[in-house]
Design an enzyme around this catalytic site. Sequence first.
Site, PDB file in Angstrom:
ATOM      1  N   TYR A   1      -1.074   0.328  10.703  1.00 19.07           N
ATOM      2  CA  TYR A   1      -1.360  -0.203   9.325  1.00 19.07           C
ATOM      3  C   TYR A   1      -0.333  -0.248   8.179  1.00 19.07           C
ATOM      4  O   TYR A   1       0.094  -1.273   7.830  1.00 19.07           O
ATOM      5  CB  TYR A   1      -2.549   0.059   8.780  1.00 19.07           C
ATOM      6  CG  TYR A   1      -2.824  -0.139   7.126  1.00 19.07           C
ATOM      7  CD1 TYR A   1      -3.314  -1.598   6.957  1.00 19.07           C
ATOM      8  CD2 TYR A   1      -2.971   0.487   6.442  1.00 19.07           C
ATOM      9  CE1 TYR A   1      -3.615  -1.870   5.542  1.00 19.07           C
ATOM     10  CE2 TYR A   1      -3.304   0.318   4.894  1.00 19.07           C
ATOM     11  CZ  TYR A   1      -3.580  -1.048   4.702  1.00 19.07           C
ATOM     12  OH  TYR A   1      -3.672  -1.563   3.297  1.00 19.07           O
TER      13      TYR A   1
ATOM     14  N   THR B   1       0.911  -1.213   0.012  1.00 18.31           N
ATOM     15  CA  THR B   1      -0.073  -0.019  -0.017  1.00 18.31           C
ATOM     16  C   THR B   1       0.699   1.153  -0.036  1.00 18.31           C
ATOM     17  O   THR B   1       2.006   1.463   0.564  1.00 18.31           O
ATOM     18  CB  THR B   1      -0.935   0.093   1.271  1.00 18.31           C
ATOM     19  OG1 THR B   1      -1.239   1.518   1.153  1.00 18.31           O
ATOM     20  CG2 THR B   1      -0.148  -0.384   2.587  1.00 18.31           C
TER      21      THR B   1
HETATM   22  N1  LIG Z   1      -8.747  -1.352  -0.866  1.00 20.06           N
HETATM   23  C1  LIG Z   1      -7.817  -0.443  -1.113  1.00 20.06           C
HETATM   24  O1  LIG Z   1      -8.259   0.515  -1.407  1.00 20.06           O
HETATM   25  C2  LIG Z   1      -6.379  -0.924  -0.650  1.00 20.06           C
HETATM   26  C3  LIG Z   1      -5.493  -0.001  -0.857  1.00 20.06           C
HETATM   27  C4  LIG Z   1      -4.290  -0.417  -0.594  1.00 20.06           C
HETATM   28  C5  LIG Z   1      -3.696  -1.684  -0.420  1.00 20.06           C
HETATM   29  N2  LIG Z   1      -4.877  -2.718  -0.070  1.00 20.06           N
HETATM   30  C6  LIG Z   1      -4.633  -4.006   0.472  1.00 20.06           C
HETATM   31  O2  LIG Z   1      -5.216  -4.824  -0.449  1.00 20.06           O
HETATM   32  C7  LIG Z   1      -5.793  -5.993   0.279  1.00 20.06           C
HETATM   33  C8  LIG Z   1      -7.089  -6.451   0.082  1.00 20.06           C
HETATM   34  O3  LIG Z   1      -8.042  -5.174   0.590  1.00 20.06           O
HETATM   35  P1  LIG Z   1      -9.444  -5.126   0.505  1.00 20.06           P
HETATM   36  O4  LIG Z   1      -9.953  -3.639   0.579  1.00 20.06           O
HETATM   37  O5  LIG Z   1      -9.975  -6.016  -0.598  1.00 20.06           O
HETATM   38  O6  LIG Z   1      -9.833  -5.708   2.193  1.00 20.06           O
HETATM   39  P2  LIG Z   1     -11.185  -6.825   2.453  1.00 20.06           P
HETATM   40  O7  LIG Z   1     -11.246  -6.783   4.077  1.00 20.06           O
HETATM   41  O8  LIG Z   1     -12.262  -6.546   1.498  1.00 20.06           O
HETATM   42  O9  LIG Z   1     -10.381  -8.066   2.239  1.00 20.06           O
HETATM   43  C9  LIG Z   1      -9.547  -8.705   3.018  1.00 20.06           C
HETATM   44  C10 LIG Z   1      -9.811 -10.177   3.008  1.00 20.06           C
HETATM   45  O10 LIG Z   1      -8.582 -10.676   4.030  1.00 20.06           O
HETATM   46  C11 LIG Z   1      -9.412 -11.761   4.672  1.00 20.06           C
HETATM   47  N3  LIG Z   1      -8.265 -11.979   5.849  1.00 20.06           N
HETATM   48  C12 LIG Z   1      -8.121 -10.859   6.609  1.00 20.06           C
HETATM   49  N4  LIG Z   1      -7.352 -11.623   7.587  1.00 20.06           N
HETATM   50  C13 LIG Z   1      -7.037 -12.978   7.265  1.00 20.06           C
HETATM   51  C14 LIG Z   1      -6.337 -13.990   7.726  1.00 20.06           C
HETATM   52  N5  LIG Z   1      -5.638 -13.783   9.021  1.00 20.06           N
HETATM   53  N6  LIG Z   1      -6.209 -15.400   7.414  1.00 20.06           N
HETATM   54  C15 LIG Z   1      -7.280 -15.432   6.318  1.00 20.06           C
HETATM   55  N7  LIG Z   1      -7.914 -14.425   5.474  1.00 20.06           N
HETATM   56  C16 LIG Z   1      -8.075 -13.308   6.257  1.00 20.06           C
HETATM   57  C17 LIG Z   1     -10.875 -11.317   4.938  1.00 20.06           C
HETATM   58  O11 LIG Z   1     -11.737 -12.103   5.434  1.00 20.06           O
HETATM   59  C18 LIG Z   1     -11.170 -10.722   3.535  1.00 20.06           C
HETATM   60  O12 LIG Z   1     -11.791 -11.371   2.811  1.00 20.06           O
HETATM   61  C19 LIG Z   1      -5.248  -5.508   1.706  1.00 20.06           C
HETATM   62  O13 LIG Z   1      -4.035  -6.626   2.012  1.00 20.06           O
HETATM   63  C20 LIG Z   1      -5.164  -4.200   1.842  1.00 20.06           C
HETATM   64  O14 LIG Z   1      -4.016  -3.958   2.721  1.00 20.06           O
HETATM   65  C21 LIG Z   1      -6.076  -2.279  -0.314  1.00 20.06           C
END
Ligand SMILES: NC(=O)c1ccc[n+]([C@@H]2O[C@H](COP(=O)([O-])OP(=O)(O)OC[C@H]3O[C@@H](n4cnc5c(N)ncnc54)[C@H](O)[C@@H]3O)[C@@H](O)[C@H]2O)c1
Length: 355
Positions: A146, A122
Amino acid sequence: MSDNRRGTVLVTGGAGYVGSHCCKSFAAAGWRVVVLDDLSRGFAEAVKWGPLVRARIDDRRAVEAALREYQPDLVAHFAAFAYVGESVERPELYYDNNSAGTLALLEAMRATDVRRLLFSSTCATYGHPTYLPIDEGHPQRPINPYGWSKFIIERMLEDYAVAHGFTSTALRYFNAAGCDPAGEIGENHDPETHVIPLALDAALGRGPAFRVNGFDFDTRDGSAIRDYIHVTDLADAHVRAAARLLDTAGADIINLGTGTGTSVLELVAAVERATGTPMQVERGHDGRAIRRCLSRRRRARGECWAGSRRIRTSTRSSAPPLPGGSRGPGDPNRSPGADRAERRDRRAAGRRRGA
Ligand SMILES: NC(=O)c1ccc[n+]([C@@H]2O[C@H](COP(=O)([O-])OP(=O)(O)OC[C@H]3O[C@@H](n4cnc5c(N)ncnc54)[C@H](O)[C@@H]3O)[C@@H](O)[C@H]2O)c1
């Protein structure tokens, strides 16, 4: 590589927002997809392109069993907690789930000799920019747990490359936005902290008034500017990065953005156009200007990938019903995010923005 066309990818966090969109793109590109997710923040309905292994990433037995059974060519690692505000209140949760969880995943991969990893990092690992646009060489000084929890993982990946022959690409995303244009999956966070769904709910009268924090930034209209990248573009970038990962070595890092900043007030206007509804906007607190854009350095070297979909597409693909349009309730093309309103009423208010 396995006997299917492109290989097998094990997607941790594949039941979540970005992960599920990436699963769709991997499957469309000919990859066999296996999801590993504990459903703590994801949804089983979003797992449509391969089997679901319901497990935590730090469950060594379950993860090793999945790696042995499916023998993936690489792991695409999305599983994490990703709420900035929550990470400030409960840092232990983030260092445990994100950093320690990833260490356990890496050890399970090492034990089963699966040594390629595509990592969802990120722009929160950069902290406040010291110059713009932010490129991959920009100093990393995260400003919240985070960001630190993800920074630590990047460090691990570099060390695992040197010590254990791992190959990895950390993709540092800017702000993911929009939904699958075909409406098969949507954006579904609970609680929702992402700006476009919040703005859409405000416009459609299903949530509180939309709060704009800061009107005094040094930007073209005074509101904060961010680089919103459509989630389908993100997914496309993952498929390309995965193919590249099969032929490279070492730990690499790539920023993912569009290179085009959108201000909060421009976003409000885009949401009003997408919904055909004027929005109630509230003034929130003021703050520092942060502009984030795609690395020009990599673009100049021809190595960079830039998303093509613009903010109009992101708001439209997330938007439920347009008058006479195709996203009304009962319409097969309705965004799954449209059901958020019912859940929103049950949610606690006042959660801070995620990243
Ligand atoms: N959405 C954004 O704008 C954004 C921006 C930068 C980085 N990210 C990164 O992208 C990734 C996905 O983000 P998102 O927005 O889709 O989030 P989200 O919460 O929709 O998805 C995360 C998923 O990971 C699963 N999860 C969490 N902890 C877990 C564990 N210990 N074991 C197994 N499963 C687990 C959750 O159940 C969920 O399905 C993350 O790593 C986040 O840091 C997202």
